[in-house]
Design a protein around this motif. Structure first.
Motif, PDB file in Angstrom:
ATOM      1  N   ARG A  39       0.842  -1.200   0.000  1.00 24.54           N
ATOM      2  CA  ARG A  39       0.000   0.000   0.000  1.00 24.54           C
ATOM      3  C   ARG A  39       0.875   1.246   0.000  1.00 24.54           C
ATOM      4  NH1 ARG A  39      -1.845   3.150   4.155  1.00 24.54           N
ATOM      5  NH2 ARG A  39      -1.117   1.601   5.642  1.00 24.54           N
ATOM      6  N   LEU A  40       1.953   1.249   0.798  1.00 25.20           N
ATOM      7  CA  LEU A  40       2.848   2.406   0.862  1.00 25.20           C
ATOM      8  C   LEU A  40       3.545   2.650  -0.471  1.00 25.20           C
ATOM      9  CD1 LEU A  40       4.528   1.935   4.348  1.00 25.20           C
ATOM     10  CD2 LEU A  40       2.897   3.712   3.692  1.00 25.20           C
ATOM     11  N   THR A  41       3.926   1.575  -1.147  1.00 22.89           N
ATOM     12  CA  THR A  41       4.575   1.714  -2.453  1.00 22.89           C
ATOM     13  C   THR A  41       3.616   2.350  -3.457  1.00 22.89           C
ATOM     14  OG1 THR A  41       5.987  -0.182  -1.982  1.00 22.89           O
ATOM     15  CG2 THR A  41       5.769   0.463  -4.291  1.00 22.89           C
ATOM     16  N   ALA A  42       2.368   1.915  -3.436  1.00 22.16           N
ATOM     17  CA  ALA A  42       1.363   2.516  -4.330  1.00 22.16           C
ATOM     18  C   ALA A  42       1.135   3.983  -3.970  1.00 22.16           C
ATOM     19  CB  ALA A  42       0.056   1.736  -4.249  1.00 22.16           C
ATOM     20  N   LEU A  43       1.050   4.282  -2.684  1.00 17.63           N
ATOM     21  CA  LEU A  43       0.847   5.672  -2.250  1.00 17.63           C
ATOM     22  C   LEU A  43       2.045   6.543  -2.615  1.00 17.63           C
ATOM     23  CD1 LEU A  43      -0.823   5.228   1.265  1.00 17.63           C
ATOM     24  CD2 LEU A  43      -1.924   5.890  -0.892  1.00 17.63           C
ATOM     25  N   SER A  44       3.250   5.991  -2.492  1.00 13.48           N
ATOM     26  CA  SER A  44       4.434   6.792  -2.823  1.00 13.48           C
ATOM     27  C   SER A  44       4.452   7.154  -4.304  1.00 13.48           C
ATOM     28  CB  SER A  44       5.722   6.079  -2.408  1.00 13.48           C
ATOM     29  OG  SER A  44       5.940   4.921  -3.178  1.00 13.48           O
ATOM     30  N   ALA A  45       3.935   6.277  -5.155  1.00  8.75           N
ATOM     31  CA  ALA A  45       3.839   6.598  -6.587  1.00  8.75           C
ATOM     32  C   ALA A  45       2.836   7.733  -6.820  1.00  8.75           C
ATOM     33  CB  ALA A  45       3.424   5.366  -7.377  1.00  8.75           C
ATOM     34  N   GLU A  46       1.756   7.758  -6.030  1.00  9.65           N
ATOM     35  CA  GLU A  46       0.760   8.835  -6.132  1.00  9.65           C
ATOM     36  C   GLU A  46       1.318  10.168  -5.633  1.00  9.65           C
ATOM     37  OE1 GLU A  46      -3.036   8.289  -4.236  1.00  9.65           O
ATOM     38  OE2 GLU A  46      -3.010   6.151  -4.690  1.00  9.65           O
ATOM     39  N   VAL A  47       2.147  10.107  -4.603  1.00 11.35           N
ATOM     40  CA  VAL A  47       2.642  11.304  -3.924  1.00 11.35           C
ATOM     41  C   VAL A  47       3.737  12.003  -4.718  1.00 11.35           C
ATOM     42  CG1 VAL A  47       3.955  12.052  -1.894  1.00 11.35           C
ATOM     43  CG2 VAL A  47       1.980  10.550  -1.624  1.00 11.35           C
ATOM     44  N   ALA A  48       4.567  11.239  -5.390  1.00  3.84           N
ATOM     45  CA  ALA A  48       5.714  11.807  -6.095  1.00  3.84           C
ATOM     46  C   ALA A  48       5.278  12.878  -7.093  1.00  3.84           C
ATOM     47  CB  ALA A  48       6.489  10.707  -6.803  1.00  3.84           C
ATOM     48  N   THR A  49       6.029  13.963  -7.128  1.00  3.32           N
ATOM     49  CA  THR A  49       5.799  15.064  -8.064  1.00  3.32           C
ATOM     50  C   THR A  49       7.106  15.351  -8.783  1.00  3.32           C
ATOM     51  OG1 THR A  49       6.456  16.829  -6.546  1.00  3.32           O
ATOM     52  CG2 THR A  49       4.157  16.089  -6.420  1.00  3.32           C
TER      53      THR A  49
END
Length: 175
Positions: A39-49
């Motif tokens: 879940r954190l890996t998926a969220l980190s992909a969403e968060v990255a800018t």
């Protein structure tokens, strides 16, 4: 150019994720900590800018050794942290007759011990000995190392406690 590294412990779909997005949008490298690495890996992909990156680190905050290792790994991978946010919490019914000893111990480990372990681990690693540590549920309004400038709450009333914050013995404490 990055603005520094933000360590966010306890990232879920609410406040932790919103904070991660905000720090990444401001150009910080963001480390997301939690139990579910997928879940954190998926969220980190969403968060990255384009201005800020995000990285996932698995840690159960109730396990002091695992939390310390994850925080140190993030500092090693991303550089000295400039911000620590402790957002982990375990909310349980806490009636005297309804809470068993195991539930109480787990809640204390997550809500109190994890916050102390995170602060003790990260404070010596802060970028130049400077930077804020924050916890929405922390019993202390602001704690800082002597080498940091006074936090903003030192000059105003602490929003959570409505007490005046003052500087004494190298830390900012409420009075």
């Amino acid at each position: 150019m990055t603005e520094g590294t933000a360590l966010i412990v306890g990232v879920g779909p609410g406040l932790g994720l919103a904070l991660a997005r905000a720090f990444a949008a401001e150009g910080h490298q963001v480390a997301l900590f939690g139990r579910d690495i997928e879940r954190l890996t998926a969220l980190s992909a969403e968060v990255a800018t384009p201005d800020g990156t995000a990285h996932a680190y698995q840690a159960d905050v109730a396990d002091a050794d695992a939390l310390q290792a994850a925080l140190r790994a993030a500092a090693h991978d991303l550089g000295a942290p400039s911000v620590l946010v402790y957002n982990a919490a375990q909310l349980v019914q806490d009636t005297p007759t309804g809470l068993d000893a195991e539930q109480l111990a787990r809640a204390f480990a997550v809500n109190v011990t994890g916050a102390v372990v995170a602060a003790r681990t990260v404070l010596p690693l802060l970028d130049g000995g400077r930077g804020p540590c924050s916890s929405p549920a922390a019993p202390w309004p602001c704690v800082r190392r002597r080498s940091t400038p006074p936090c903003p709450s030192a000059r105003r009333r602490c929003a959570r406690t409505s007490r005046r914050c003052t500087r004494s013995s190298g830390a900012v404490r409420s009075r």
